[in-house]
Write a protein that holds these residues in place. Sequence first.
Motif, PDB file in Angstrom:
ATOM      1  N   ASP A 394       0.851  -1.185   0.000  1.00 19.62           N
ATOM      2  CA  ASP A 394       0.000   0.000   0.000  1.00 19.62           C
ATOM      3  C   ASP A 394       0.888   1.237   0.000  1.00 19.62           C
ATOM      4  OD1 ASP A 394      -2.914   1.073   0.522  1.00 19.62           O
ATOM      5  OD2 ASP A 394      -1.586   2.211   1.827  1.00 19.62           O
ATOM      6  N   GLU A 395       0.659   2.131  -0.969  1.00 13.50           N
ATOM      7  CA  GLU A 395       1.471   3.341  -1.092  1.00 13.50           C
ATOM      8  C   GLU A 395       0.562   4.539  -1.301  1.00 13.50           C
ATOM      9  OE1 GLU A 395       5.383   4.663  -3.612  1.00 13.50           O
ATOM     10  OE2 GLU A 395       3.607   4.076  -4.764  1.00 13.50           O
ATOM     11  N   SER A 396       0.894   5.641  -0.649  1.00  8.22           N
ATOM     12  CA  SER A 396       0.163   6.895  -0.812  1.00  8.22           C
ATOM     13  C   SER A 396       1.184   8.006  -0.998  1.00  8.22           C
ATOM     14  CB  SER A 396      -0.700   7.169   0.420  1.00  8.22           C
ATOM     15  OG  SER A 396      -1.344   8.426   0.311  1.00  8.22           O
ATOM     16  N   ILE A 397       1.035   8.794  -2.084  1.00  9.38           N
ATOM     17  CA  ILE A 397       1.978   9.874  -2.353  1.00  9.38           C
ATOM     18  C   ILE A 397       1.241  11.130  -2.801  1.00  9.38           C
ATOM     19  CG2 ILE A 397       3.902   8.335  -2.956  1.00  9.38           C
ATOM     20  CD1 ILE A 397       3.343   8.842  -5.857  1.00  9.38           C
ATOM     21  N   ASP A 398       1.789  12.263  -2.392  1.00  7.92           N
ATOM     22  CA  ASP A 398       1.362  13.576  -2.877  1.00  7.92           C
ATOM     23  C   ASP A 398       2.537  14.209  -3.607  1.00  7.92           C
ATOM     24  OD1 ASP A 398      -1.139  13.345  -1.746  1.00  7.92           O
ATOM     25  OD2 ASP A 398      -0.611  14.420   0.073  1.00  7.92           O
ATOM     26  N   VAL A 399       2.268  14.821  -4.754  1.00  5.02           N
ATOM     27  CA  VAL A 399       3.300  15.479  -5.550  1.00  5.02           C
ATOM     28  C   VAL A 399       2.881  16.929  -5.782  1.00  5.02           C
ATOM     29  CG1 VAL A 399       4.558  15.517  -7.733  1.00  5.02           C
ATOM     30  CG2 VAL A 399       3.928  13.319  -6.699  1.00  5.02           C
ATOM     31  N   ASP A 400       3.782  17.855  -5.477  1.00  4.80           N
ATOM     32  CA  ASP A 400       3.581  19.269  -5.777  1.00  4.80           C
ATOM     33  C   ASP A 400       4.515  19.681  -6.903  1.00  4.80           C
ATOM     34  OD1 ASP A 400       1.696  19.598  -3.810  1.00  4.80           O
ATOM     35  OD2 ASP A 400       3.098  20.379  -2.322  1.00  4.80           O
ATOM     36  N   SER A 401       4.006  20.430  -7.868  1.00  4.53           N
ATOM     37  CA  SER A 401       4.823  20.973  -8.953  1.00  4.53           C
ATOM     38  C   SER A 401       4.685  22.489  -8.960  1.00  4.53           C
ATOM     39  CB  SER A 401       4.399  20.400 -10.302  1.00  4.53           C
ATOM     40  OG  SER A 401       4.614  19.006 -10.355  1.00  4.53           O
ATOM     41  N   ALA A 415       0.676  23.022  -9.388  1.00  2.12           N
ATOM     42  CA  ALA A 415      -0.160  21.874  -9.728  1.00  2.12           C
ATOM     43  C   ALA A 415       0.089  20.755  -8.726  1.00  2.12           C
ATOM     44  CB  ALA A 415       0.137  21.390 -11.147  1.00  2.12           C
ATOM     45  N   THR A 416      -0.883  19.893  -8.567  1.00  2.00           N
ATOM     46  CA  THR A 416      -0.770  18.807  -7.598  1.00  2.00           C
ATOM     47  C   THR A 416      -1.150  17.484  -8.233  1.00  2.00           C
ATOM     48  OG1 THR A 416      -3.054  18.994  -6.797  1.00  2.00           O
ATOM     49  CG2 THR A 416      -1.396  20.392  -5.738  1.00  2.00           C
ATOM     50  N   GLN A 417      -0.609  16.416  -7.659  1.00  2.00           N
ATOM     51  CA  GLN A 417      -0.981  15.058  -8.012  1.00  2.00           C
ATOM     52  C   GLN A 417      -1.082  14.242  -6.726  1.00  2.00           C
ATOM     53  OE1 GLN A 417       1.432  13.348 -11.367  1.00  2.00           O
ATOM     54  NE2 GLN A 417       2.541  15.279 -11.199  1.00  2.00           N
ATOM     55  N   ALA A 455      -5.194  14.603 -10.434  1.00  5.41           N
ATOM     56  CA  ALA A 455      -4.298  15.708 -10.777  1.00  5.41           C
ATOM     57  C   ALA A 455      -5.112  16.983 -10.936  1.00  5.41           C
ATOM     58  CB  ALA A 455      -3.533  15.405 -12.062  1.00  5.41           C
ATOM     59  N   GLU A 456      -4.496  18.110 -10.553  1.00  5.95           N
ATOM     60  CA  GLU A 456      -5.175  19.403 -10.634  1.00  5.95           C
ATOM     61  C   GLU A 456      -4.141  20.498 -10.877  1.00  5.95           C
ATOM     62  OE1 GLU A 456      -7.888  22.390  -7.819  1.00  5.95           O
ATOM     63  OE2 GLU A 456      -7.025  20.555  -6.993  1.00  5.95           O
ATOM     64  N   ARG A 457      -4.474  21.452 -11.742  1.00  9.74           N
ATOM     65  CA  ARG A 457      -3.651  22.653 -11.874  1.00  9.74           C
ATOM     66  C   ARG A 457      -4.382  23.796 -11.183  1.00  9.74           C
ATOM     67  NH1 ARG A 457      -1.745  24.335 -17.700  1.00  9.74           N
ATOM     68  NH2 ARG A 457      -3.796  25.331 -17.907  1.00  9.74           N
ATOM     69  N   GLY A 509       0.309  12.605 -15.039  1.00 12.85           N
ATOM     70  CA  GLY A 509      -0.598  13.748 -15.012  1.00 12.85           C
ATOM     71  C   GLY A 509       0.085  15.052 -14.669  1.00 12.85           C
ATOM     72  N   ARG A 510       1.150  15.383 -15.392  1.00  9.48           N
ATOM     73  CA  ARG A 510       1.841  16.658 -15.182  1.00  9.48           C
ATOM     74  C   ARG A 510       1.076  17.751 -15.944  1.00  9.48           C
ATOM     75  NH1 ARG A 510       6.903  16.289 -13.000  1.00  9.48           N
ATOM     76  NH2 ARG A 510       7.462  18.318 -13.855  1.00  9.48           N
ATOM     77  N   LEU A 511       0.309  18.545 -15.215  1.00 12.78           N
ATOM     78  CA  LEU A 511      -0.598  19.505 -15.836  1.00 12.78           C
ATOM     79  C   LEU A 511      -0.046  20.920 -15.902  1.00 12.78           C
ATOM     80  CD1 LEU A 511      -3.970  18.428 -14.180  1.00 12.78           C
ATOM     81  CD2 LEU A 511      -2.986  17.667 -16.351  1.00 12.78           C
ATOM     82  N   MET A 512       1.143  21.158 -15.384  1.00 13.06           N
ATOM     83  CA  MET A 512       1.634  22.528 -15.248  1.00 13.06           C
ATOM     84  C   MET A 512       1.584  23.305 -16.569  1.00 13.06           C
ATOM     85  SD  MET A 512       2.754  24.882 -13.283  1.00 13.06           S
ATOM     86  CE  MET A 512       3.278  24.029 -11.800  1.00 13.06           C
ATOM     87  N   PHE A 513       2.079  22.706 -17.638  1.00 13.59           N
ATOM     88  CA  PHE A 513       2.168  23.419 -18.914  1.00 13.59           C
ATOM     89  C   PHE A 513       1.184  22.873 -19.955  1.00 13.59           C
ATOM     90  CE2 PHE A 513       6.372  23.442 -16.869  1.00 13.59           C
ATOM     91  CZ  PHE A 513       6.521  24.805 -16.669  1.00 13.59           C
ATOM     92  N   ALA A 514       0.219  22.085 -19.515  1.00 17.82           N
ATOM     93  CA  ALA A 514      -0.704  21.438 -20.439  1.00 17.82           C
ATOM     94  C   ALA A 514      -1.710  22.435 -21.008  1.00 17.82           C
ATOM     95  CB  ALA A 514      -1.432  20.307 -19.735  1.00 17.82           C
ATOM     96  N   ASP A 515      -2.207  22.091 -22.182  1.00 19.09           N
ATOM     97  CA  ASP A 515      -3.256  22.870 -22.848  1.00 19.09           C
ATOM     98  C   ASP A 515      -4.601  22.512 -22.213  1.00 19.09           C
ATOM     99  OD1 ASP A 515      -5.109  24.066 -24.504  1.00 19.09           O
ATOM    100  OD2 ASP A 515      -4.333  23.190 -26.352  1.00 19.09           O
ATOM    101  N   ALA A 516      -5.198  23.462 -21.501  1.00 18.93           N
ATOM    102  CA  ALA A 516      -6.431  23.188 -20.751  1.00 18.93           C
ATOM    103  C   ALA A 516      -7.608  22.834 -21.642  1.00 18.93           C
ATOM    104  CB  ALA A 516      -6.779  24.388 -19.875  1.00 18.93           C
ATOM    105  N   THR A 517      -7.501  23.076 -22.945  1.00 17.64           N
ATOM    106  CA  THR A 517      -8.621  22.770 -23.845  1.00 17.64           C
ATOM    107  C   THR A 517      -8.637  21.308 -24.276  1.00 17.64           C
ATOM    108  OG1 THR A 517      -7.363  23.340 -25.847  1.00 17.64           O
ATOM    109  CG2 THR A 517      -8.540  25.132 -24.716  1.00 17.64           C
ATOM    110  N   LEU A 518      -7.576  20.558 -23.975  1.00 18.91           N
ATOM    111  CA  LEU A 518      -7.536  19.158 -24.363  1.00 18.91           C
ATOM    112  C   LEU A 518      -8.524  18.348 -23.528  1.00 18.91           C
ATOM    113  CD1 LEU A 518      -3.673  18.635 -24.680  1.00 18.91           C
ATOM    114  CD2 LEU A 518      -5.323  18.758 -26.551  1.00 18.91           C
TER     115      LEU A 518
END
Length: 754
Positions: A394-401, A415-417, A455-457, A509-518
């Motif tokens: 069992d693994e739980s991780i939070d990632v901040d970008s 952005a977060t994951q 994932a969320e920006r 799910g690296r959303l930092m520079f992603a095109d939000a319209t996709l």
Amino acid sequence: MSGLSHVPVQCLLALAVAAALPMAASAQTTGQDADTDAPSATTLDAVQVTAQRRVENVQDVPMAITAISGEKLDVLTSGGEDIRLLSGRLPSLNIESSFGRAFPRFYVRGLGNTDFDLNASQPVSLVYDDVVQENPILKGFPMFDMAQVEMARGPQGTLFGRNSPAGVIKFDSARPEDVFGGYGRLSWGRFNTINAEGAVTGPVADGVSARVSALHQRRDDYVDNVRNGEGEDLEGYRESAVRAQLLVQPSETFEALANVHARKLDGTARLFRASIIEAGSNNLEPAHRREFVSLDGRNEQELDQFGGNLRMRWDFGRTSLYSISGYESVEAYSRGDIDGGSVYTFPPDEPGEALFPAESADGLPDHRQLSQELRLASNEWGRFDWQVGAFWFDESIDVDSFSYDGFGGAENGYATQRQDNTAWAVYASGDFDLTDALTLRGGLRYTDDEKTFTAERVTGPFGPPIAPITVRPSDDDVSWDLSAVYAVSDATNVYTRVAKGFRAPSVQGRLMFADATLPADELVTVADTETVLSVEAGIKTQLWDNRLRLGFALYHYTVDDQQLTAVGGDANVARLVNADKSVGQGAELDLEAWLTDSLLVTLGASYNDTEIQDGDLSVFQCAVCTVSDPADPARPGAVLIDGNSLPQAPRHVYNMTARYGLPLGDGEAFVFTDWAYRSEVNFFLYESVEFTGRSLLEGGLRLGYNWQDGDREVALFGRNITGTERVVGAIDFNNLTGFLNEPRTWGVQFSARF
């Protein structure tokens, strides 16, 4: 395996075997004194390994395994390098990192993962003191006070089920002893590099013993950022690690070994260098200087890791029960000037020049891994032995970008994951002596794996926020292996092995520079389960009155739905994709020999030929480089990668060591040299002139004197003694940015055992 028929390395391997065998056969008649019939030469000790979860002679295990221990490990670690020092020092092994010391990525037989995200899965599993280290950050825990390092190549899904289709690297720490003792080792070298390591062990009560081990490594900054005036600013580090173990043995039928360990790292993140690659070639830009960069962003890295495990064994006579409980946690933060420069122009063609500024950071503010394994094994049942077990993870991780304005200034993106991963498995394995010479082995493992990823920006430098996107991939699979080993003689075994491994679905799910319209499924990508089917055959022999040990293997594997990471490109996004198929084939050689009573030589060699087979798969190409792949007419800016080799997969990996000792006074003077070579590699999935890493050859040298039966030693050492300078990785979305191998270092070391 027709792909090998035209390859020069086949000739090299054949010559090595052909040269070794006649020499060994001839020496068998001269290795003993004719009058006394007593051994007249130094012989090799048996190598005990645990790749099948039992202690066995490496010669009897039907798979390709390489083990390193003792002086060889001490020599490799003397310069204060991290785990990447193993790269090329074992056949078919490559290790690289775009995070520096914190995040090693392993490639075995060409299979690995270039994904730099902090939740990335890798097809090479690292097992440290019987506990799987799943997160890539955990895999960087330092090597110190080690009993042995093993690498088992090929799928290991039956007994090591956490994402191990390429192989397993296994670290075993030295255990507590019931007699007081220990050692200390201290070195000082170039750039004020200090490497201090030691351990103390002994009894603390009746049936209870302990061992405490510690490591401290540091290096001063030696690279001057010319943009902020004179003075060294970068490439230094401070790293400390400690391990405490308590072994309780109240009787011959029970033991419990508790292990608590921690790591702290503070230093420089990977140092990116703008336009370090000469356009139109893969040479270093002539104006480049290793000791200078020009950055307008910050560079820093911090890491804190803590873990513990409890390993217990109950002996019931005919069977033994094993329990392995593990806990790991790590917090990390790494910030870098990704463009690697401070001047922005088009086209960028001088060191320090880039197309646009890029500065970002990734953090792992919260991480927790729990694992539990129960295993029941037979104890020498005669012709048949077995083991069965259950595993839970069992693994739980939070990632901040984070993104910054590119001039070392304010944060302009966040952005977060979050990922939760639960898996469980049951397995069984057994071996049966069909005859006195022929042993059959086989195993099965059922695994169920589930992930929940969100994932969320929150804010973006170039676009609006992106609302939370959640995916829940899951799958189950059955891994298996079947092998046979046949004893041609007391000294020679031949074997064959067929094995199936798998890697559970992965999420990016690296959303930092992603095109939000996709659409959501292009913003957060999921790679489906990949499966590997591997066939291997080999020979293991000990000859020349046990003065020469040799292993040779041929293999072929097919990966269905291989998970690949398409990173960077001019679209500056990272996506997971599945290739229809990838294939690999090759040959591997392990050799160790006492050529004289004073000269010990080891040789490792491997040839690995990999190929992506998917006529429709394309990825975005680099922003500024010379691409050789055809354009994808259906995707502007993308190129087709069918037929390319896998990234970071060198065809040739060679290594050798030689140690010569000479009695002198009351001790021994010695010289030890080691060399590692890997051929060129593709940094990315596509092929380009600039992002084809040149071949790399690095060597080490150690001159020393030991006395008091080896308990005291002083030595001069050098690492990368030829000063080889190579780009070993790159950033492709901006300019011809790359990062370098470790510099030449030298120093002096003193060690003592007590």
